[in-house]
Design an enzyme around this catalytic site. Structure first.
Site, PDB file in Angstrom:
ATOM      1  N   SER A  22       1.156  -1.109   0.067  1.00 13.71           N
ATOM      2  CA  SER A  22      -0.226   0.375   0.416  1.00 13.71           C
ATOM      3  C   SER A  22       0.780   0.773  -0.208  1.00 13.71           C
ATOM      4  CB  SER A  22      -1.148  -0.092   1.507  1.00 13.71           C
ATOM      5  OG  SER A  22      -1.839   0.587   0.708  1.00 13.71           O
TER       6      SER A  22
ATOM      7  N   ASP B 242      -9.558  -3.868  -5.363  1.00  8.09           N
ATOM      8  CA  ASP B 242      -8.790  -3.256  -4.527  1.00  8.09           C
ATOM      9  C   ASP B 242      -9.483  -1.681  -4.365  1.00  8.09           C
ATOM     10  OD1 ASP B 242      -7.354  -2.137  -2.271  1.00  8.09           O
ATOM     11  OD2 ASP B 242      -5.643  -2.899  -2.850  1.00  8.09           O
TER      12      ASP B 242
ATOM     13  N   HIS C  16      -7.702  -5.835  -0.493  1.00  9.15           N
ATOM     14  CA  HIS C  16      -6.767  -4.979  -0.249  1.00  9.15           C
ATOM     15  C   HIS C  16      -5.297  -6.023  -0.334  1.00  9.15           C
ATOM     16  CE1 HIS C  16      -4.353  -1.338  -0.051  1.00  9.15           C
ATOM     17  NE2 HIS C  16      -3.892  -1.015   1.131  1.00  9.15           N
TER      18      HIS C  16
END
Length: 530
Positions: free
Chosen positions: A248, A472, A500
């Site tokens: 991320s 996502d 995610h």
């Protein structure tokens, strides 16, 4: 939603996904055997982090964020590893503190400590080196997360020392704290105002509290400086190249490192990629629609694959149930003990549970209880999303996250512009549209931004593996090919799926990532799994 919390939706990863498992534990005693099995099946990376997640005068006014050329540091930093105090019940973890310059323009000036944790390779005879992690945020604690997530990376741990760190401004590394626990409770429970002046006053008050209580470090917490800290970490570890696994926001940090130090990149995996070039308004719009898509997929799953969906027999009926609950809370907030549960807090709980398909049953349970007046489940999810601890304190996530985002960009849309975007999104996404208001938060931030972290180009580096998930909600899939293209040296690996974070969800993804990190085998560009 208050801006600080909504900004977290940008790039939260395993650090926040842990909250879904914590919520599962809270209700485990009341869950059927089937649901308990579903909770245990949460992907290894997510389930493993179940337990995780200065006094100088403030800087003046809107001083520019400090992004300076890399300066010479006169000596190689050294590390004194010792058993971690917080892991008395666990074995093998070592902790240390890396001293780095607060301001890289003055390398011999004031230092700050970067907290580190390490788990040595289990097969020393085949050891490759160190593998450094960032689990996202910006603002997630790499120390806490790795301590709780290490077994999810046991295959990599055979040949790598696993290394995590709290980036500058996070938790043990001069963590930013703007408000007290009770002040944050009040701030988080405030509903978005229809009046722009009122909304601006609220986010301005938050920004001023950050300047008042942590102004000395705010100009120095950007991703460029964090990447320089990683280069000092590489040197201190004695590694010729940096082997790195970023999730991320960690993909942004890795991309900036590869841009600054392309010849020092070893094997680098960037999972759930962030496109650093997007504007604040574009980011807010993309994420709002991403969470809306995840929500619609959740409703369809509840109606289609469950024996009986307590929210409704069809997606439309289930959606009506959720909207009715939120409308009720908007008119009359609920109570859990002494705490108030507003519509905005319920919305945060819903958002929290949409990060992974395997946690959708927890959302169904929380919503079903919520419509009957029992709001514990939604509040627990919202607390985990916000980083609120059982003792009423908060992690530094909600403070360090906007601090980094605002320093990393000169983009400053106004609160009025963000509110207009929210209005435009209302029809498509009535639940999540208000989160777009967060795009205006940096307009009142006390430190000006710098765009150095928005431009990445790793030309000259070893191959970098960029991974994206097609559905996502937090880092939408289109950001993955964009990041790969900007880096120049990257190859794209795709998981056709929900949620995610790809690693730990799919055997094909795990095999390809492990083969790359352990053997240096780069998959063909455009490979798809799932």
């Amino acid at each position: 939603m208050r801006a600080a919390r909504v900004l977290a939706a940008r790039v939260l990863t395993a650090q926040v996904l842990a909250a879904q498992v914590l919520a599962a534990q809270r209700t485990a005693a009341r869950r059927t055997a089937t649901r308990r099995t579903a909770a245990r099946r949460v992907g290894p990376v997510m389930a493993a982090v179940v337990a995780g997640l200065g006094t100088m005068a403030a800087t003046t006014g809107c001083g520019a964020a400090r992004v300076t050329p890399v300066a010479y540091v006169s000596s190689t930093p050294s590390l004194a590893w010792k058993a971690c105090e917080e892991t008395a019940s666990a074995s093998g973890f070592e902790c240390a503190t890396l001293q780095v310059p607060l301001d890289y323009a003055e390398p011999e000036g004031k230092k700050i400590g970067i907290a580190l944790v390490r788990l040595r390779a289990t097969d020393p005879s085949r050891r490759i080196g160190s593998l450094v992690f960032n689990f996202g945020g910006p603002g997630g604690s790499g120390v806490t997360t790795l301590i709780n997530a290490a077994h999810a990376f046991s295959t990599l741990n055979t040949r790598y020392d696993l290394v995590g760190f709290d980036p500058r401004g996070v938790e043990r590394s001069s963590g930013i704290r703007c408000l007290t626990g009770p002040q944050m409770d009040q701030y988080m429970s405030e509903e978005p105002s229809d009046d722009t002046a009122t909304e601006t006053k609220l986010v301005t008050g938050f920004a001023q509290a950050c300047e008042r209580n942590a102004g000395w470090i705010l100009p120095y917490v950007g991703t460029v400086n964090a990447a320089r800290d990683m280069e000092m970490l590489r040197t201190a570890l004695g590694e010729p190249h940096l082997n790195y696994f970023g999730f991320s926001y960690g993909t942004h940090l890795g991309a900036v490192y590869a841009t600054q130090f392309p010849k020092k990149v070893g094997r680098m995996v960037l999972d759930s990629a962030v496109d650093p070039s997007v504007s604040m308004l574009e980011m807010a719009k993309t994420q709002t629609l991403g969470f809306q898509k995840a929500y619609e997929d959740y409703l369809a799953d509840c109606a289609k694959t469950r024996t009986s969906c307590p929210l409704g027999a069809t997606p439309a009926e289930a959606n009506a149930t959720v909207l009715k609950l939120l409308d009720t809370l908007a008119r009359t907030p609920g109570k859990v003990g002494s705490r108030t549960v507003t519509e905005d807090i319920a919305r945060a709980g819903i958002t929290q549970a949409l990060y992974s398909k395997l946690t959708w049953p927890l959302l169904t349970e929380a919503l079903d209880e919520g419509r009957k007046g029992k709001l514990d489940g939604l509040l627990a999810l919202a607390d985990q999303y916000a980083g609120r601890q059982p003792n009423g304190t908060y992690s530094t996530l909600q403070f360090s996250l906007p601090s980094v985002l605002c320093v990393d960009s000169t983009d400053r849309p106004s609160v009025a512009q963000a509110k207009e975007l929210a209005r435009q999104l209302e029809k498509k996404s009535p639940i999540f549209a208000s989160t777009a208001i967060s795009a205006g938060s940096c307009s009142v931030w006390p430190v000006r931004g710098n765009d150095a972290a928005r431009h990445v180009d790793a030309t000259g580096s070893n191959p970098i593996l960029v991974v994206g998930v097609t559905n996502d909600p937090a880092t939408p899939y289109q950001w993955a090919p964009r990041l790969a293209e900007q880096l120049r040296t990257a190859v794209l690996l795709t998981l056709n799926g929900e949620g995610h974070g790809a690693y730990g969800q799919d055997q094909c993804i795990d095999e390809k990532v492990n083969a790359y990190l352990l053997e240096g085998t780069v998959p063909p560009n455009g490979t798809r799994c799932g």
